[in-house]
Design an enzyme around this catalytic site. Structure first.
Site, PDB file in Angstrom:
ATOM      1  N   TRP A  84       0.779   1.889  -8.466  1.00 21.21           N
ATOM      2  CA  TRP A  84       1.497   0.609  -8.409  1.00 21.21           C
ATOM      3  C   TRP A  84       0.931  -0.305  -9.496  1.00 21.21           C
ATOM      4  CZ3 TRP A  84      -0.201  -3.985  -5.184  1.00 21.21           C
ATOM      5  CH2 TRP A  84       0.789  -4.955  -5.127  1.00 21.21           C
TER       6      TRP A  84
ATOM      7  N   ASP B  48      -4.601   2.139   0.342  1.00 24.29           N
ATOM      8  CA  ASP B  48      -3.519   1.151   0.327  1.00 24.29           C
ATOM      9  C   ASP B  48      -2.412   1.692   1.231  1.00 24.29           C
ATOM     10  OD1 ASP B  48      -1.570  -0.691  -0.144  1.00 24.29           O
ATOM     11  OD2 ASP B  48      -1.574  -0.506  -2.333  1.00 24.29           O
TER      12      ASP B  48
ATOM     13  N   ALA C 222       0.885   0.542   2.606  1.00 24.29           N
ATOM     14  CA  ALA C 222       1.902  -0.509   2.541  1.00 24.29           C
ATOM     15  C   ALA C 222       3.249  -0.077   3.122  1.00 24.29           C
ATOM     16  CB  ALA C 222       2.092  -0.962   1.091  1.00 24.29           C
TER      17      ALA C 222
ATOM     18  N   LYS D 201       6.818  -4.498   4.523  1.00 20.49           N
ATOM     19  CA  LYS D 201       7.969  -3.597   4.576  1.00 20.49           C
ATOM     20  C   LYS D 201       8.298  -3.169   5.992  1.00 20.49           C
ATOM     21  CE  LYS D 201       6.989  -3.480   0.097  1.00 20.49           C
ATOM     22  NZ  LYS D 201       5.832  -4.013  -0.585  1.00 20.49           N
TER      23      LYS D 201
HETATM   24  C1  LMR Z   1       6.931  -3.097  -5.170  1.00 19.53           C
HETATM   25  O1  LMR Z   1       6.160  -2.220  -5.571  1.00 19.53           O
HETATM   26  O2  LMR Z   1       8.052  -3.285  -5.660  1.00 19.53           O
HETATM   27  C2  LMR Z   1       6.511  -3.982  -4.028  1.00 19.53           C
HETATM   28  O3  LMR Z   1       5.269  -3.622  -3.563  1.00 19.53           O
HETATM   29  C3  LMR Z   1       6.627  -5.418  -4.340  1.00 19.53           C
HETATM   30  C4  LMR Z   1       5.566  -5.891  -5.272  1.00 19.53           C
HETATM   31  O4  LMR Z   1       4.874  -6.853  -4.908  1.00 19.53           O
HETATM   32  O5  LMR Z   1       5.418  -5.350  -6.363  1.00 19.53           O
END
Ligand code: LMR
Length: 397
Positions: free
Chosen positions: A127, A208, A210, A243
């Site tokens: 990410w 993590d 999420a 989420k």
């Molecule tokens: C994403 O990866 O799109 C989400 O986790 C939102 C973000 O904060 O980036």
């Protein structure tokens, strides 16, 4: 003062979200930011959350401070949800945080206090906000091989080889489930083998979490994390409710710390509260309190789980249908991996120029690196999206 600053690079995901909002095309499609959407393209407040909020409003008789670690009941319920009975509860502490990002950041600060400038190993890719959060806390980062774009699978042997050579005391950031951005996840056997390497090398797992409930189900999605929690002496988990409870803007998360024993867990918990006090003092209460009410009430919890299951199965159906549409249009199995991946995201394997053409010529917004949010796919327009992908990929020309 401010003239000393140089312009900050915008966050790519959030910049894309803003760009999408400005786009006036009526047939635009948002496959960018990770927000769940229903068949009408909406992101509704979950009914269990709405009911919990009503109860909260009706019963709340003060807005006095709650405490540095937030709502004690929320933290206990979140630990149950993520870790179940994987390890003795006396070894775990939880601190409510402003979202999953808040949890990542304060855990990172805590780890930097324990081992200044420590190295965190990140999956390649990961990410895009992981690196900035860790760097802001003073930690260094390295990459471990993770995703094989050619097969759409995890390069597990290469991942293990890299981590087997990591210096003792390094930190390994892992996605608990529903890997963002690839959608490719470890099997339970792989989690076990990874746990053995982490223990043997003295590496610290930082999870993590999420998207619990968006992959194979609430319990199945936690299975790898629970397995690891039962193997390693120490661990940290950053959990997000954005989420799975749909409380994105309320900023609800939890930092969980596992110590070798209760005394070490207390030591870490004391330090993380000191980090929190120095950052934002205390987490916001509202969203966490609503989540706690849902998790503690059998009827609301059942209601929530059913709605979550509805979101999960819709994403699975979309994966299947989109892979099928692409199979028909490409006359190949190039995109079949979409049906095997889990969670909100997959990487299409398009290059940046192709992603840019998708946006410019077809109004289809994907994140750089060609990440798509599966939940954003319009169910009745998959053929058009598939045709656009074929049109922009060099393979089709
Ligand atoms: C994403 O990866 O799109 C989400 O986790 C939102 C973000 O904060 O980036």
């Amino acid at each position: 003062m401010f003239e000393q600053l140089s312009p900050a690079a915008p966050d790519k995901i959030l910049a894309l979200m803003a760009e999408f909002r400005q786009d006036e095309r009526s047939d635009k499609v948002d496959l960018g930011v990770g927000i769940y959407r229903d068949a009408d393209g909406r992101t509704p407040v979950l009914s269990a959350v709405r009911k919990a909020e009503q109860r909260l409003y009706d019963a709340q008789d003060t807005k006095a401070y709650v405490g540095i670690a937030g709502d004690v009941g929320f933290n206990a319920a979140m630990i149950d949800l993520a870790l179940g009975d994987a390890l003795p509860r006396e070894r775990v502490r939880g601190a409510q945080t402003p979202g999953g990002c808040g949890a990542l950041r304060i855990i990172a600060e805590l780890l930097n206090r324990a081992r200044a400038g420590a190295n965190v190993w990140l999956s390649d890719p990961t990410w895009p906000n992981h690196k900035p959060i860790l760097a802001a806390a003073g930690l260094a980062t390295r990459d471990y091989p993770y995703f094989d774009a050619a097969t759409g699978k995890v390069k597990f042997d290469e991942m293990i080889a890299a981590l087997s050579a990591a210096p003792a005391g390094d930190i390994v950031l892992l996605h608990g489930c529903c890997h963002n951005p690839t959608g490719a996840n470890l099997t339970l056997d792989e989690w076990r083998a990874l746990g053995e390497v982490l223990v043997a090398r003295g590496l610290f797992p930082f999870i993590d979490m999420a998207y619990q409930g968006f992959g194979d189900g609430l319990i199945a999605d936690a299975a790898g994390v629970r397995l690891l929690a039962g193997m390693v002496p120490e661990m940290a988990v950053a959990a997000s409710c954005s989420k799975n409870f749909g409380v994105y803007r309320d900023r609800v998360g939890c930092a969980m710390l596992i110590g070798e024993d209760a005394a070490r867990a207390d030591l870490a918990f004391g330090q993380i509260q000191s980090v929190t006090r120095g950052a934002y003092s205390m987490p916001p209460d509202h969203g966490g309190a609503a989540v706690r009410i849902v998790l503690e009430d059998a009827a609301l919890r059942a209601d929530w789980q059913a709605e979550l299951e509805g979101m999960r199965t819709r994403m699975l159906r979309l994966r299947e249908a989109f892979a099928k549409a692409l199979r028909q249009q490409t006359n190949s199995d190039r995109f079949d991996f979409l049906a095997e991946h889990r969670g909100m995201f997959s990487l299409l394997g398009l290059n940046d120029a192709e992603v840019a053409r998708l946006k410019a010529e077809h109004g289809i917004y994907a994140v750089g690196g060609s990440r798509i949010n599966v939940a954003g796919l319009p169910e009745d327009d998959l053929d058009r999206i598939a045709a656009a992908i074929v049109a922009v990929t060099s393979a089709a020309s």
